[in-house]
Design an enzyme around this catalytic site. Structure first.
Site, PDB file in Angstrom:
ATOM      1  N   ASP A 298       0.857  -1.187   0.000  1.00 40.03           N
ATOM      2  CA  ASP A 298       0.000   0.000   0.000  1.00 40.03           C
ATOM      3  C   ASP A 298       0.893   1.235   0.000  1.00 40.03           C
ATOM      4  OD1 ASP A 298      -2.320   1.505   0.180  1.00 40.03           O
ATOM      5  OD2 ASP A 298      -2.320   1.477   2.372  1.00 40.03           O
TER       6      ASP A 298
ATOM      7  N   GLU B 153       2.589   4.738  -4.170  1.00 38.93           N
ATOM      8  CA  GLU B 153       2.603   5.663  -5.331  1.00 38.93           C
ATOM      9  C   GLU B 153       3.968   6.342  -5.492  1.00 38.93           C
ATOM     10  OE1 GLU B 153       0.284   5.559  -2.903  1.00 38.93           O
ATOM     11  OE2 GLU B 153      -1.115   4.373  -4.111  1.00 38.93           O
TER      12      GLU B 153
ATOM     13  N   ASP C 267      -9.065   3.532  -1.955  1.00 39.93           N
ATOM     14  CA  ASP C 267      -9.994   3.985  -0.925  1.00 39.93           C
ATOM     15  C   ASP C 267     -11.338   4.436  -1.506  1.00 39.93           C
ATOM     16  OD1 ASP C 267      -8.004   3.337   0.779  1.00 39.93           O
ATOM     17  OD2 ASP C 267      -7.361   5.403   1.153  1.00 39.93           O
TER      18      ASP C 267
HETATM   19  C1  GLC Z   1      -4.683   3.357   2.878  1.00 39.14           C
HETATM   20  C2  GLC Z   1      -5.161   2.114   2.147  1.00 39.14           C
HETATM   21  C3  GLC Z   1      -6.160   1.380   2.994  1.00 39.14           C
HETATM   22  C4  GLC Z   1      -5.524   1.045   4.321  1.00 39.14           C
HETATM   23  C5  GLC Z   1      -5.029   2.295   5.018  1.00 39.14           C
HETATM   24  C6  GLC Z   1      -4.257   2.003   6.281  1.00 39.14           C
HETATM   25  O1  GLC Z   1      -5.708   4.253   3.007  1.00 39.14           O
HETATM   26  O2  GLC Z   1      -5.689   2.432   0.889  1.00 39.14           O
HETATM   27  O3  GLC Z   1      -6.619   0.225   2.341  1.00 39.14           O
HETATM   28  O4  GLC Z   1      -6.440   0.397   5.143  1.00 39.14           O
HETATM   29  O5  GLC Z   1      -4.169   3.009   4.145  1.00 39.14           O
HETATM   30  O6  GLC Z   1      -3.168   1.199   6.044  1.00 39.14           O
END
Ligand code: GLC
Length: 790
Positions: A408, A411, A485
């Site tokens: 995650d 980017e 998200d």
């Molecule tokens: C980001 C991710 C989400 C995750 C959060 C905390 O927002 O897109 O899926 O739960 O970070 O790690």
């Protein structure tokens, strides 16, 4: 939040585009062939053309020097073939023809047009063609045909056809609601297909990793522009949409078979914060009889958000937890973000600094950014030694029994105004240093590639699973993509269908959205409808945010729970069919979840459908995406379709209104199809006891065919012949006689089913069924459905 200042006239000055001091590529001054490369020296830059196959051509324009064709940040996997080119030059034109594709170059000024094997023009430069801008921009303007529709572009909000949109590729962490105009998002796949009214298709991949923009708004022309680098693009001659996808995916690669457990039901939450909470969660799934394959650990599992650690207070014994869950057939997938906490006492950071693993500015200073662990350094995944180091760090997880990782924030996301790394960071880039401005869009893909390769090295022959938020073209070789998200909005339920369809067309078969919605609060009806849809999408995970209301299957009372259970079970029943599609995707690049246009490209109604999809060729899914709706309109393409729930036969080539009470997902099987379904099970870890071949015989007397594929679902032995494959052919020889032939064509793997049946839908009374010549005895009959033991 933007206010009206956002539309102040000054905001429009210098906003890029192809206006301003534009240098057209101009006239061709010299033309020469260097082996298989055609080089054109022009007034406004140098151009090279190279054929990769008879139907794939690459055009590279460099405004400032010789075009570079060798650089490849792990995106291209196709080596150019030795294509025979017939070249002809006249006063005004040069023509390069392979038999499958003709490139015609007008010399003054240089304008290129492309023709298919039948001599039909399928793409062409516009009035203006290639050119460059004052700040190093490169762009190409192309004609838009009256009926051109544009699909693909990776992960984009909005509907399927992108004509009329302006789309940017710049990987961005977008927590704000994903509206139709919210662009860019987390993934950049600068590839699109053009489909014309007659169903003919062609494609283009803009191989440039800078920020790029596709402007598809004009009526007669469209353009693609990058802020720097070369104008480097591949053209795919089609001529069908499937051909274009095959061509694009031969260039950027295809997805290996995922481990079967990656296709089960996954439960996530930001976060299951303690070992006790995870155990309770799993116990509840068991108690409620809801199948489950994976539990995710979001950022709270770590010690102060340090990757490759566990918080000892919250997770005192991760090894035992993972082992115990595994005994229940459940795997744990932890989140791993790129930000490494700047803490000299933390091994990953200190070792990384010592060995030069992190991103730096030109003067050698480390780049630090704020993310969950606060001040953090970011591995420079553009360097092979860093990728290897990062991959090896995953032994921390694999030694605990973990086989999958969730990437995650890659980017990379940084909590600052630009939302990412400073653009003047200079990446090592495997010996060709380049700025973050150039490599931003591949950062996430390189991280997931390093993760996949590392896990593969460490797992001793088992298939790894990597889930990523950020990606560039080619990501399918290493990771599944989820759409980030989203929110618990009905609109986002609707949105995830065209979004994932376009991702699939862009080469990424294993994709999905957070079921139930990530941010905002879900509710029973929404969760029920979203689970119905998720059950038949390639990747199936329920995930929600820290502050949102809980949305585990039982969170909204017994009614919702019952529907969710039913559809999670349905997912497991449908796994043999889905797995077969993944096998096909690994060979052909074709998506699992397909827009109707892929199978019916010359059907005008099919081209316009955003809220239905096909699974492979034979199954049509029409989810309900609005609250309170208990009926919906479904477009059934040509042919006949059978309602999966009632076995009612419906003539296609028309719209129908079907009943869709809350517990029903409208689902149809193409008449003539064979669909393999398994018996229920609580996770993919146990073998399905029964495999049933569901046959929907053709009423026109046509034979039905299916190739049933199985392998161990866990290792790479499929690549060495560890495969079971049988070809099934069922021929309605007369109205009362069905001849079924089953031929095993590969037997390197022995499937674990203990019982096999043939289930014939809409079977006439008195039907005689012969298997390889011998008559089968009817085992049972319910209504029109006849079951035979195989
Ligand atoms: C980001 C991710 C989400 C995750 C959060 C905390 O927002 O897109 O899926 O739960 O970070 O790690």
């Amino acid at each position: 939040m933007d206010n009206s200042l956002a539309i102040h006239p000054d905001q429009y000055a210098g906003s890029g585009g192809t206006g301003g001091h534009w240098t057209d590529i101009g006239e061709v001054r010299t033309y020469r062939r260097e082996g298989r490369i055609i080089r054109l020296s022009c007034a406004g830059g140098e151009v090279a053309i190279r054929f990769y196959t008879e139907k794939i051509a690459r055009v590279v324009m460099n405004p400032a020097g010789e075009p570079e064709l060798g650089w490849n940040p792990h995106v291209l996997v196709l080596e150019p073939e030795d294509v025979q080119i017939k070249a002809a030059e006249s006063e005004h034109e040069i023509e390069l023809a392979t038999g499958g594709l003709t490139v015609r170059i007008r010399k003054s000024p240089l304008r290129i047009s492309f023709y298919d094997a039948e001599g039909r023009e399928f793409a062409a430069d516009g009035e203006r063609g290639m050119g460059s801008g004052p700040r190093g921009e490169v762009a190409c303007i192309r004609r838009t045909g009256d009926s051109d529709r544009f699909y693909g572009f990776g992960e984009k909000a909005g509907f399927l056809n992108k004509r009329g949109e302006k789309l940017t590729m710049w990987n961005t962490d977008v927590y704000a609601p994903h509206n139709p105009e919210t662009d860019p998002l987390y993934v950049s796949i600068p590839f699109y297909l053009t489909v014309r009214d007659d169903g003919r298709a062609s494609g283009l991949f803009f191989f440039n990793t800078f920020r790029t923009t596709f402007d598809l708004r004009g009526g007669t022309e469209h353009s693609f522009l990058a802020e720097g680098g070369q104008l480097d693009y591949f053209v795919f001659a089609g001529p069908t949409p499937k051909d274009v996808i095959a061509q694009y995916s031969s260039l950027t690669g295809r997805a290996p078979l995922p481990p079967r457990w990656a296709l089960g039901y996954h439960q996530s939450r930001y976060s299951y914060e303690t070992e006790a909470e995870v155990r309770e969660l799993v116990a509840t799934f068991k108690e409620k009889g809801i199948p489950l394959d994976v539990v995710y650990l979001d950022i709270h599992y770590m010690d102060g958000y340090r990757v490759f650690t566990f918080d000892k207070g919250r997770f005192p014994n991760p090894r035992k937890l993972i082992e115990d869950l595994r005994a229940e057939g459940i795997r744990v997938v932890p989140i791993v973000d790129p930000g490494v906490k700047a803490d000299p006492a933390y091994r990953v950071f200190s070792e990384g600094v010592r060995h030069g693993r992190f991103c730096r500015y030109l003067d050698g200073q480390l780049f630090y950014g704020q993310v969950w662990p606060e001040r953090s350094a970011f591995p420079d995944f553009t360097d092979a030694s860093v990728r290897e180091w990062w991959g090896d760090l995953h032994s921390f997880y694999t030694e605990l029994g973990i086989e999958g990782v969730w990437n995650d924030m890659n980017e990379p996301s940084v909590f600052n105004e630009s939302k990412t790394m400073d653009l003047d960071v200079v990446h090592q880039n495997d010996g060709r240093p380049a700025t973050h401005r150039e490599l931003h869009n591949v950062y996430g893909s390189l991280m997931s590639g390093a993760t996949y390769e590392g896990l593969k090295r460490l797992l001793g022959g088992k298939r790894p699973f990597v889930l990523t938020r950020s990606a560039y073209a080619g990501i399918q070789r290493h990771a599944a993509v989820w759409t980030g998200d989203n929110r618990s909005f009905w609109e986002h339920l609707e949105l995830c269908v065209p979004m994932c369809l376009n991702l699939g067309l862009s080469g990424v078969p294993l994709c999905g959205a957070d079921v139930g919605g990530f941010a905002h609060d879900s509710n029973g009806e929404l969760l029920a409808r979203w689970t119905q849809l998720g059950a038949l999408m390639p990747y199936f995970r329920n995930h929600s945010e820290l502050k949102s209301i809980r949305q585990e299957p039982w969170s909204f009372g017994a009614g919702t729970e019952e529907i969710v259970r039913r559809y999670v079970k349905l997912r497991y029943r449908w796994l043999p069919y889905l797995y077969g599609l993944f096998e096909e995707a690994s060979r052909t690049g074709l998506p699992i979840m397909r827009p109707l246009l892929l199978e019916y490209p010359d059907d005008h109604h099919a081209l316009a459908v955003n809220d239905q999809f096909l699974l492979g060729t034979d199954v049509l899914v029409a989810p309900v995406v609005r609250p309170g709706q208990t009926k919906r309109m479904v477009y059934l393409p040509a042919g006949a379709w059978v309602d999966y729930w009632t076995d009612e036969r419906l003539e296609g080539g028309r719209h129908v209104i079907v009943d869709a009470p809350l517990d029903k997902l409208p689902l149809f099987v193409r008449e003539g199809a064979i669909v393999p379904l398994a018996s229920e099970r609580m996770s993919t870890e146990t073998e399905a006891e029964e495999l049933a071949l569901h046959l929907y015989p053709s009423t026109a007397g046509l034979p039905s065919e299916y190739a049933l594929y199985e392998d161990d679902g866990r290792t790479f032995s499929y690549a060495e012949g560890g495969v079971y494959e049988e070809r099934i052919r069922a021929t309605p020889s007369s109205p009362n006689r069905l001849d079924v032939d089953i031929r095993v064509v590969r037997d390197g793997y022995v499937p674990g089913w203990q019982r096999r049946t043939l289930v014939i839908h809409r079977a006439p009374a008195g039907l005689q069924v012969f298997l390889n010549g011998s008559e089968l005895t009817l085992e049972s009959r319910t209504g029109g459905t006849a079951t035979y033991r195989l």
